[in-house]
Design a protein around this motif. Structure first.
Motif, PDB file in Angstrom:
ATOM      1  N   LEU A  58      19.396   9.022  17.080  1.00  0.00           N
ATOM      2  CA  LEU A  58      19.790   8.786  18.466  1.00  0.00           C
ATOM      3  C   LEU A  58      20.067   7.305  18.715  1.00  0.00           C
ATOM      4  CD1 LEU A  58      20.142  10.055  21.296  1.00  0.00           C
ATOM      5  CD2 LEU A  58      17.756   9.487  21.704  1.00  0.00           C
ATOM      6  N   LEU A  59      19.221   6.438  18.217  1.00  0.00           N
ATOM      7  CA  LEU A  59      19.437   5.005  18.386  1.00  0.00           C
ATOM      8  C   LEU A  59      20.691   4.528  17.658  1.00  0.00           C
ATOM      9  CD1 LEU A  59      15.828   3.573  18.129  1.00  0.00           C
ATOM     10  CD2 LEU A  59      17.313   3.597  20.135  1.00  0.00           C
ATOM     11  N   ILE A  60      20.926   5.043  16.464  1.00  0.00           N
ATOM     12  CA  ILE A  60      22.139   4.671  15.732  1.00  0.00           C
ATOM     13  C   ILE A  60      23.373   5.098  16.511  1.00  0.00           C
ATOM     14  CG2 ILE A  60      23.492   5.178  13.650  1.00  0.00           C
ATOM     15  CD1 ILE A  60      20.778   5.232  12.142  1.00  0.00           C
ATOM     16  N   ALA A  61      23.362   6.321  17.036  1.00  0.00           N
ATOM     17  CA  ALA A  61      24.502   6.809  17.818  1.00  0.00           C
ATOM     18  C   ALA A  61      24.682   5.979  19.095  1.00  0.00           C
ATOM     19  CB  ALA A  61      24.300   8.280  18.164  1.00  0.00           C
ATOM     20  N   LEU A  62      23.603   5.632  19.758  1.00  0.00           N
ATOM     21  CA  LEU A  62      23.678   4.816  20.969  1.00  0.00           C
ATOM     22  C   LEU A  62      24.246   3.436  20.667  1.00  0.00           C
ATOM     23  CD1 LEU A  62      22.974   4.339  23.992  1.00  0.00           C
ATOM     24  CD2 LEU A  62      20.747   3.528  23.175  1.00  0.00           C
ATOM     25  N   PHE A  63      23.742   2.796  19.640  1.00  0.00           N
ATOM     26  CA  PHE A  63      24.241   1.461  19.289  1.00  0.00           C
ATOM     27  C   PHE A  63      25.693   1.507  18.833  1.00  0.00           C
ATOM     28  CE2 PHE A  63      19.614   0.275  18.280  1.00  0.00           C
ATOM     29  CZ  PHE A  63      19.384  -0.069  19.611  1.00  0.00           C
ATOM     30  N   TRP A  64      26.071   2.565  18.119  1.00  0.00           N
ATOM     31  CA  TRP A  64      27.476   2.720  17.705  1.00  0.00           C
ATOM     32  C   TRP A  64      28.368   2.857  18.935  1.00  0.00           C
ATOM     33  CZ3 TRP A  64      30.767   6.912  18.453  1.00  0.00           C
ATOM     34  CH2 TRP A  64      31.992   6.818  17.796  1.00  0.00           C
ATOM     35  N   ALA A  65      27.937   3.694  19.908  1.00  0.00           N
ATOM     36  CA  ALA A  65      28.733   3.907  21.116  1.00  0.00           C
ATOM     37  C   ALA A  65      28.833   2.609  21.917  1.00  0.00           C
ATOM     38  CB  ALA A  65      28.114   5.018  21.959  1.00  0.00           C
ATOM     39  N   LEU A  66      27.761   1.861  22.037  1.00  0.00           N
ATOM     40  CA  LEU A  66      27.814   0.588  22.763  1.00  0.00           C
ATOM     41  C   LEU A  66      28.722  -0.420  22.052  1.00  0.00           C
ATOM     42  CD1 LEU A  66      24.084   0.155  23.828  1.00  0.00           C
ATOM     43  CD2 LEU A  66      26.053   0.559  25.329  1.00  0.00           C
ATOM     44  N   THR A  67      28.685  -0.431  20.745  1.00  0.00           N
ATOM     45  CA  THR A  67      29.553  -1.321  19.985  1.00  0.00           C
ATOM     46  C   THR A  67      31.013  -0.967  20.210  1.00  0.00           C
ATOM     47  OG1 THR A  67      27.838  -1.652  18.323  1.00  0.00           O
ATOM     48  CG2 THR A  67      30.091  -2.185  17.683  1.00  0.00           C
ATOM     49  N   ARG A  68      31.333   0.332  20.176  1.00  0.00           N
ATOM     50  CA  ARG A  68      32.713   0.771  20.382  1.00  0.00           C
ATOM     51  C   ARG A  68      33.173   0.477  21.813  1.00  0.00           C
ATOM     52  NH1 ARG A  68      36.193   2.371  16.582  1.00  0.00           N
ATOM     53  NH2 ARG A  68      36.930   4.061  17.877  1.00  0.00           N
ATOM     54  N   ALA A  69      32.285   0.638  22.785  1.00  0.00           N
ATOM     55  CA  ALA A  69      32.664   0.450  24.195  1.00  0.00           C
ATOM     56  C   ALA A  69      32.917  -1.015  24.532  1.00  0.00           C
ATOM     57  CB  ALA A  69      31.568   1.008  25.096  1.00  0.00           C
ATOM     58  N   TYR A  70      32.187  -1.912  23.930  1.00  0.00           N
ATOM     59  CA  TYR A  70      32.284  -3.320  24.291  1.00  0.00           C
ATOM     60  C   TYR A  70      32.927  -4.209  23.219  1.00  0.00           C
ATOM     61  CZ  TYR A  70      29.385  -2.053  28.223  1.00  0.00           C
ATOM     62  OH  TYR A  70      28.901  -1.468  29.358  1.00  0.00           O
ATOM     63  N   SER A  71      33.610  -3.602  22.272  1.00  0.00           N
ATOM     64  CA  SER A  71      34.286  -4.423  21.257  1.00  0.00           C
ATOM     65  C   SER A  71      35.717  -4.699  21.636  1.00  0.00           C
ATOM     66  CB  SER A  71      34.225  -3.740  19.896  1.00  0.00           C
ATOM     67  OG  SER A  71      34.950  -2.543  19.902  1.00  0.00           O
TER      68      SER A  71
END
Length: 56
Positions: free
Chosen positions: A43-56
């Motif tokens: 869950l944390l990996i998916a959350l961090f991946w989504a945040l990275t994609r959203a703010y890159s």
């Protein structure tokens, strides 16, 4: 003099520790704890991946 002596025995070798065989206090079994940790990590990996994609 006898140079060949027995190595010292460990203190816990002769005593049994039944509390080590008890179930963990949370989630009922070690399998459930491992699954929880694995799920939380995913869950944390998916959350961090989504945040990275959203703010890159």
């Amino acid at each position: 003099m006898n140079t060949a002596s027995k190595p010292p025995e460990s203190a816990g070798a002769s005593t049994s520790r039944p509390e080590l065989d008890d179930a963990p206090p949370l989630l009922g079994s070690w399998r459930n704890i491992y699954l929880f940790v694995l799920g939380a990590s995913a869950l944390l990996i998916a959350l961090f991946w989504a945040l990275t994609r959203a703010y890159s």
